[in-house]
Design a protein around this motif. Sequence first.
Motif, PDB file in Angstrom:
ATOM      1  N   GLN A  20      20.641  81.298  45.990  1.00  0.00           N
ATOM      2  CA  GLN A  20      20.701  82.807  45.576  1.00  0.00           C
ATOM      3  C   GLN A  20      21.404  82.706  44.001  1.00  0.00           C
ATOM      4  O   GLN A  20      21.857  81.825  43.706  1.00  0.00           O
ATOM      5  N   LYS A  21      21.424  84.058  43.275  1.00  0.00           N
ATOM      6  CA  LYS A  21      21.802  84.043  42.000  1.00  0.00           C
ATOM      7  C   LYS A  21      23.088  84.127  41.950  1.00  0.00           C
ATOM      8  O   LYS A  21      23.744  84.816  42.739  1.00  0.00           O
ATOM      9  N   PRO A  22      23.726  83.369  40.972  1.00  0.00           N
ATOM     10  CA  PRO A  22      25.256  83.390  40.841  1.00  0.00           C
ATOM     11  C   PRO A  22      25.698  84.791  40.531  1.00  0.00           C
ATOM     12  O   PRO A  22      25.252  85.532  39.826  1.00  0.00           O
ATOM     13  N   LYS A  23      26.809  84.891  41.074  1.00  0.00           N
ATOM     14  CA  LYS A  23      27.635  86.367  41.132  1.00  0.00           C
ATOM     15  C   LYS A  23      28.282  86.408  39.356  1.00  0.00           C
ATOM     16  O   LYS A  23      28.359  87.387  38.961  1.00  0.00           O
ATOM     17  N   TYR A  24      28.772  85.295  39.350  1.00  0.00           N
ATOM     18  CA  TYR A  24      29.488  85.183  37.843  1.00  0.00           C
ATOM     19  C   TYR A  24      28.738  84.208  36.960  1.00  0.00           C
ATOM     20  O   TYR A  24      28.382  83.132  37.094  1.00  0.00           O
ATOM     21  N   SER A  72      30.365  62.249  33.455  1.00  0.00           N
ATOM     22  CA  SER A  72      30.373  63.258  32.101  1.00  0.00           C
ATOM     23  C   SER A  72      30.547  64.528  32.589  1.00  0.00           C
ATOM     24  O   SER A  72      30.151  65.326  33.437  1.00  0.00           O
ATOM     25  N   VAL A  73      31.705  65.129  31.922  1.00  0.00           N
ATOM     26  CA  VAL A  73      31.927  66.379  31.997  1.00  0.00           C
ATOM     27  C   VAL A  73      31.730  67.556  31.045  1.00  0.00           C
ATOM     28  O   VAL A  73      31.882  68.664  30.836  1.00  0.00           O
ATOM     29  N   SER A  74      30.879  66.997  29.895  1.00  0.00           N
ATOM     30  CA  SER A  74      30.718  67.793  28.318  1.00  0.00           C
ATOM     31  C   SER A  74      29.995  68.868  28.948  1.00  0.00           C
ATOM     32  O   SER A  74      29.986  69.875  28.164  1.00  0.00           O
ATOM     33  N   ARG A  75      29.057  68.885  29.973  1.00  0.00           N
ATOM     34  CA  ARG A  75      28.206  70.157  30.328  1.00  0.00           C
ATOM     35  C   ARG A  75      28.579  70.838  31.183  1.00  0.00           C
ATOM     36  O   ARG A  75      27.821  71.735  32.060  1.00  0.00           O
ATOM     37  N   SER A  76      29.874  70.771  31.825  1.00  0.00           N
ATOM     38  CA  SER A  76      30.539  71.438  32.863  1.00  0.00           C
ATOM     39  C   SER A  76      30.470  73.067  32.799  1.00  0.00           C
ATOM     40  O   SER A  76      30.741  73.477  31.830  1.00  0.00           O
ATOM     41  N   THR A  77      30.093  73.589  33.925  1.00  0.00           N
ATOM     42  CA  THR A  77      30.096  75.008  33.969  1.00  0.00           C
ATOM     43  C   THR A  77      30.773  75.598  35.330  1.00  0.00           C
ATOM     44  O   THR A  77      31.130  74.536  36.059  1.00  0.00           O
ATOM     45  N   ILE A  78      30.993  76.792  35.301  1.00  0.00           N
ATOM     46  CA  ILE A  78      31.603  77.298  36.545  1.00  0.00           C
ATOM     47  C   ILE A  78      30.953  78.729  36.943  1.00  0.00           C
ATOM     48  O   ILE A  78      31.450  79.426  37.439  1.00  0.00           O
ATOM     49  N   THR A  79      29.749  78.717  36.910  1.00  0.00           N
ATOM     50  CA  THR A  79      28.825  79.532  36.984  1.00  0.00           C
ATOM     51  C   THR A  79      27.789  79.714  38.392  1.00  0.00           C
ATOM     52  O   THR A  79      27.532  80.512  38.700  1.00  0.00           O
ATOM     53  N   SER A  80      27.826  78.566  39.052  1.00  0.00           N
ATOM     54  CA  SER A  80      27.086  78.487  40.466  1.00  0.00           C
ATOM     55  C   SER A  80      27.893  79.014  41.240  1.00  0.00           C
ATOM     56  O   SER A  80      29.106  79.573  41.133  1.00  0.00           O
ATOM     57  N   THR A  81      27.098  79.545  42.667  1.00  0.00           N
ATOM     58  CA  THR A  81      27.863  80.472  43.637  1.00  0.00           C
ATOM     59  C   THR A  81      28.857  79.682  44.129  1.00  0.00           C
ATOM     60  O   THR A  81      29.769  80.337  44.960  1.00  0.00           O
TER      61      THR A  81
END
Length: 654
Positions: A20-24, A72-81
């Motif tokens: 599903q689409k992430p909330k954040y 590798s953490v250079s592209r880390s995000t926190i947008t997944s559900t």
Amino acid sequence: MKKYLLMLICISMSFAVFAQKPKYDSEYVKNHYDRSEVMIPMRDGVKLFTVIFEPKDKTVKHPIIMQRTCYSVSRSTITSTSYEPYVEAGYIFVYQDVRGKNMSEGEFEDIRPFIEGKKLNKKPAKNVGQTDEASDTYDTAEWLVKNTNNNGCIGQYGISYPGFYTTMAALSGHPAIKAVSPQAPVTDWYHGDDVHHNGAFMMAEMISFQPMFEYMMNNKYVRAAAEAQKNGQRPNMNFKFPSLFHNDFYTDYLKIGTYKNITDAYGDSLEYLRIVREHPNWDEYWESHTVTKGHMHDVKPAVMVVGGLFDKEDCYGAFDVYKAIKEQSPATELYLVEGPWFHGGWARGQGMFWNNIAIGEQATSEYYIKNIEYPFFAYYLEGKGEKPSAEARIYDTGKREWSYYTSWPEVKTADTTPFYLHANGKVSTQAPVNDGVVTYISDPANPVPYHNEIETSTSRNYMIDDQRYISNRPDVITFTTDALDKDLTLKGELEFDLQVDLSSTDADFIVKVIDVYPEDFSWYKELNIPMPGRGANAEQPKFRVPNYTMPGYQLMVRGEVMRGKFRESFSDPKPFEPGKTTLVKFTAPDVSHTFKKGHKLMISIQSTWFPLVDRNPQTFCDIYTCDESAYVKSTINVHCEKNAPSIIKLPVVK
């Protein structure tokens, strides 16, 4: 090379995105979080590249959730559900490249050994040889506590290799690290994880993985590539890997032949192939690189070990870490979660069905994050919610439901019950009355395939494969019960005691425990869901049911290999004496499975499992240096006799 880049992108993501689409989304994160990249100094002067997402809200102190990784953490995000509950609670997110990988300084070492008795003194001159992954975690935690708006509570998690770094966090001794969750942790690369199982080399997995891991993740290459791009140049991606795989890799590996041919083709370009070749037996190298061997004492933070019962890579690791902590550090607040998951499936989008097998609504990734993982960290890092009520939360892969235990295995729950193999192809709890043997010929030139698909990399689906694809091969022998008149539930470790004689001086033994479904089996009937209707108003099932012939399905509940020459000692291999009846005894990782009424229990035995496991030449020799002349056929007799019974010992619930 595109394959390696794709693997890099996939592995570097901390959590996979649910369907599903992430909330954040990224816009929310931009408005509510400050992202920074810092080089955190370690006690010996080496600096580690770290990405930090810190809430803009400074009116309250925030807990920290951290992952240390070699991917590798250079592209880390926190947008997944999968991040949603942590974002809602205002966590600080920290991601760090371990030393020697990607953007961090220093030299990398596989499963870097833990140093007992090291000092916490931070003066570089006094710390030569006194750093390990535990001390790097300590130094990182110390920096974070002093340089972020935190509440003094740090948690760490990690899947697979990052699971190893999480185990090291448990040993770091930093007072701010309150809770850790090693998930499918890399633990013991000789007895049961990615590299070997019971001394047998897991060839396909390692050859697929190592080129990407040793080169794409190497900090020297990453920094050189970044510098080239900065100067408008194209990074040098010519690693000169040999072109070994053109068709499906079953055929390609047969053409390659021996391990020696593989290492000759790669030359000195893959360090770990050299390590494996130089350490064919259990020795000081493997022991020093196995953290559960005597190092899991005095673990201070709460620990929730997570594993997948159908994990093709590190099924062994989760049980090993849990049992080691339980034995060596009994005061630790310790929990075990084992679900019906593939490698990392609990956090990587596993749904109601996996391939042809129903998993269950309470074992989806979304359920796990919201109901198991986040509540654990919330209790220990935020002081919210309730403490986990049971030490062990284990999923029954036959009943498709959770069970709860005061410990694992719960001794009072299951009895080790011998199931005897009979020469007429039956298996039962009755000892043989008549003597007999079952014979097969193992031919390394025509090995049993591990999976029934044409492919170029190792498939995770083999863990739940329908075993009918090999049931008629003459080099696979099977023993089956009658249809069960009541449920048969197994909870715990499996033990195999095979009485065999060979015409050769060595062989592998692969034993599989299989659930044979009834001839009238249907998922619609089993799950009590409607058949798909026709028409706009027709009732439809809640889940998409696989279009596969399920009646008679043979589900592999557990399969394990034993390299025969290590039957008495992993450090001192011993040849078989041709024609002499010999006991081959080994164990397989725990199961939690109910064979339901009407199903059958099947035991199958074979001696090749290719190319998942490299071929045993069936001549007693150094398999990593021998040539094709060592490969011979072997006639193998499995004894089913009163005085030499072959026994499968199963943990049957009373």
